[in-house]
Design a protein around this motif. Sequence first.
Motif, short mmCIF file in Angstrom:
data_model
loop_
_atom_site.label_atom_id
_atom_site.label_comp_id
_atom_site.label_asym_id
_atom_site.label_seq_id
_atom_site.Cartn_x
_atom_site.Cartn_y
_atom_site.Cartn_z
N SER A 221 -4.63 3.24 2.11
CA SER A 221 -3.82 3.13 3.33
C SER A 221 -4.67 2.66 4.49
O SER A 221 -4.34 2.90 5.65
CB SER A 221 -3.17 4.48 3.65
N GLY A 222 -5.78 1.99 4.20
CA GLY A 222 -6.62 1.44 5.26
C GLY A 222 -7.21 2.54 6.11
O GLY A 222 -7.78 3.50 5.60
N ALA A 223 -7.07 2.41 7.41
CA ALA A 223 -7.66 3.36 8.34
C ALA A 223 -6.83 4.63 8.49
O ALA A 223 -7.28 5.59 9.12
CB ALA A 223 -7.83 2.69 9.71
N ALA A 224 -5.64 4.66 7.93
CA ALA A 224 -4.74 5.80 8.10
C ALA A 224 -4.80 6.71 6.89
O ALA A 224 -5.28 6.34 5.81
CB ALA A 224 -3.31 5.30 8.31
N ALA A 225 -4.30 7.91 7.06
CA ALA A 225 -4.19 8.84 5.94
C ALA A 225 -3.11 8.35 4.99
O ALA A 225 -2.11 7.76 5.42
CB ALA A 225 -3.86 10.24 6.45
N ALA A 226 -3.32 8.57 3.70
CA ALA A 226 -2.35 8.13 2.70
C ALA A 226 -1.07 8.94 2.83
O ALA A 226 -1.10 10.18 2.85
CB ALA A 226 -2.94 8.28 1.30
N GLY A 227 0.04 8.23 2.93
CA GLY A 227 1.34 8.89 3.04
C GLY A 227 2.09 8.88 1.72
O GLY A 227 1.55 8.53 0.66
N GLY A 228 3.35 9.24 1.80
CA GLY A 228 4.17 9.32 0.60
C GLY A 228 4.29 8.00 -0.13
O GLY A 228 4.30 7.97 -1.37
N ALA A 229 4.37 6.89 0.62
CA ALA A 229 4.53 5.58 -0.02
C ALA A 229 3.32 5.24 -0.89
O ALA A 229 3.48 4.72 -2.00
CB ALA A 229 4.72 4.50 1.05
N HIS A 231 1.25 7.37 -2.38
CA HIS A 231 1.29 8.23 -3.56
C HIS A 231 2.35 7.77 -4.54
O HIS A 231 2.11 7.76 -5.76
CB HIS A 231 1.53 9.68 -3.13
N ARG A 232 3.52 7.40 -4.05
CA ARG A 232 4.58 6.92 -4.95
C ARG A 232 4.16 5.64 -5.66
O ARG A 232 4.38 5.46 -6.86
CB ARG A 232 5.87 6.68 -4.16
N ALA A 233 3.53 4.72 -4.90
CA ALA A 233 3.10 3.46 -5.50
C ALA A 233 2.05 3.72 -6.58
O ALA A 233 2.10 3.12 -7.66
CB ALA A 233 2.53 2.54 -4.42
N ALA A 234 1.10 4.61 -6.32
CA ALA A 234 0.08 4.92 -7.31
C ALA A 234 0.71 5.51 -8.57
O ALA A 234 0.33 5.15 -9.70
CB ALA A 234 -0.94 5.89 -6.71
N GLU A 268 -2.75 2.76 14.60
CA GLU A 268 -2.53 2.92 16.04
C GLU A 268 -1.05 3.03 16.38
O GLU A 268 -0.67 3.71 17.34
CB GLU A 268 -3.14 1.74 16.80
N ASN A 269 -0.20 2.36 15.59
CA ASN A 269 1.24 2.40 15.84
C ASN A 269 1.96 3.43 14.97
O ASN A 269 3.19 3.52 15.01
CB ASN A 269 1.84 1.01 15.56
N ASP A 270 1.17 4.21 14.21
CA ASP A 270 1.72 5.24 13.34
C ASP A 270 2.77 4.67 12.39
O ASP A 270 3.85 5.24 12.19
CB ASP A 270 2.34 6.38 14.18
N THR A 271 2.44 3.51 11.81
CA THR A 271 3.32 2.89 10.82
C THR A 271 2.58 2.74 9.50
O THR A 271 1.35 2.81 9.44
CB THR A 271 3.80 1.50 11.30
N GLY A 272 3.33 2.52 8.43
CA GLY A 272 2.74 2.49 7.10
C GLY A 272 1.93 1.24 6.83
O GLY A 272 2.24 0.14 7.32
N PHE A 273 0.89 1.40 6.01
CA PHE A 273 0.05 0.28 5.59
C PHE A 273 -0.42 0.56 4.18
O PHE A 273 -1.06 1.59 3.92
CB PHE A 273 -1.14 0.11 6.53
N LEU A 274 -0.12 -0.34 3.26
CA LEU A 274 -0.53 -0.18 1.88
C LEU A 274 -1.39 -1.37 1.48
O LEU A 274 -0.92 -2.51 1.46
CB LEU A 274 0.71 -0.09 0.97
N HIS A 275 -2.65 -1.09 1.20
CA HIS A 275 -3.65 -2.11 0.85
C HIS A 275 -3.74 -2.13 -0.67
O HIS A 275 -4.12 -1.13 -1.30
CB HIS A 275 -4.98 -1.71 1.49
N VAL A 276 -3.39 -3.27 -1.28
CA VAL A 276 -3.30 -3.38 -2.74
C VAL A 276 -4.33 -4.39 -3.24
O VAL A 276 -4.20 -5.59 -2.99
CB VAL A 276 -1.89 -3.81 -3.18
N ASP A 298 9.95 -0.14 -6.53
CA ASP A 298 10.45 1.20 -6.88
C ASP A 298 9.85 2.28 -5.99
O ASP A 298 10.48 3.31 -5.73
CB ASP A 298 10.14 1.52 -8.33
N ALA A 299 8.62 2.05 -5.52
CA ALA A 299 7.97 3.04 -4.65
C ALA A 299 8.55 3.05 -3.25
O ALA A 299 8.30 3.98 -2.49
CB ALA A 299 6.47 2.74 -4.59
N ASP A 300 9.35 2.05 -2.92
CA ASP A 300 10.02 1.95 -1.61
C ASP A 300 9.02 2.18 -0.46
O ASP A 300 9.12 3.17 0.28
CB ASP A 300 11.15 2.97 -1.53
#
Length: 304
Positions: A221-229, A231-234, A268-276, A298-300
Amino acid sequence: MIRSRRTLLSVVGVVLALALALTLLLMPAAGPAPQTSGPVPGTGLDTLVTEFTAALSADQAYRPPKAGERRTAAAGLTALLDRRDGGDFRKLGFSVQDRVDAATGRSYTIATNEPGTERAWGMYVIDRSAPPSLVVEVPHPGFDLRTELFGVDLFRRVPGAVLLVAGAHRKADDSHADVAHEEDSVFHVIAAALAARGLTQVQLHGFDDQNLASTDIVLSSGAAAAGGAAHRAADRLTAAGFAVCRAWADRCTGLEGATNVQGKAAAENDTGFLHVEMSRTVRDSPQHREQVVGALVDADPGKP
């Protein structure tokens, strides 16, 4: 006498009609009809993107946009998202078109940078079938090979997606064109503007197999803590048979995306980021591409 006059008038009328017809035939052809404002069909989006990325190289011309140009680009993207005129993009040399994707039947708007110049600032595509929902990013086209194919497939699977493709090889201009690590790029200001609007970003990368031999995909999740998205993707990628390194739980040999500037903007914007990050073996396989894209859908990722 009246009959003679009528005959004469008829002859004169025929002569005038013939003269008019001959004049019309000899007139120079008119210019092309003006383009309509509605969507137009044409080359498939996958072909447009692959042709665009195929033209990139490490020695291509590139210069970072100036501050005013970055502001203009952000304004142009905002206008297009809100279905307003793309004039700000055109000021920067972009072409802007409404088209229809033959594969999905959905309308989209595409802005493409001026070809063959140092203003190699990217390709940006907005799906018009739904409100903006997810940002799909290809920051290293021509270097992280075939990531653009994953980007197009994911874009097509998510109504309302926005696709960002960098306009230069990451090594161009002594690597100043590496938009994943340069804030002074059109790619970054557009990604940051989308993050500010609350949209999650999925950014697609590639690594050589030998760099992490036991792993197919690295998620972070880059610089942010990993969120639900994340974990679901993994979980879904693992269920599909891929060996996944979870950067929030394991060391992934520098592939965690912690210094990625789009990831920092998302945090900074408190939005999701998924680095694949995907291995070369994964990227070379159309079957794996379908599996990866399916698992991400499917991980939405647009949901927390």
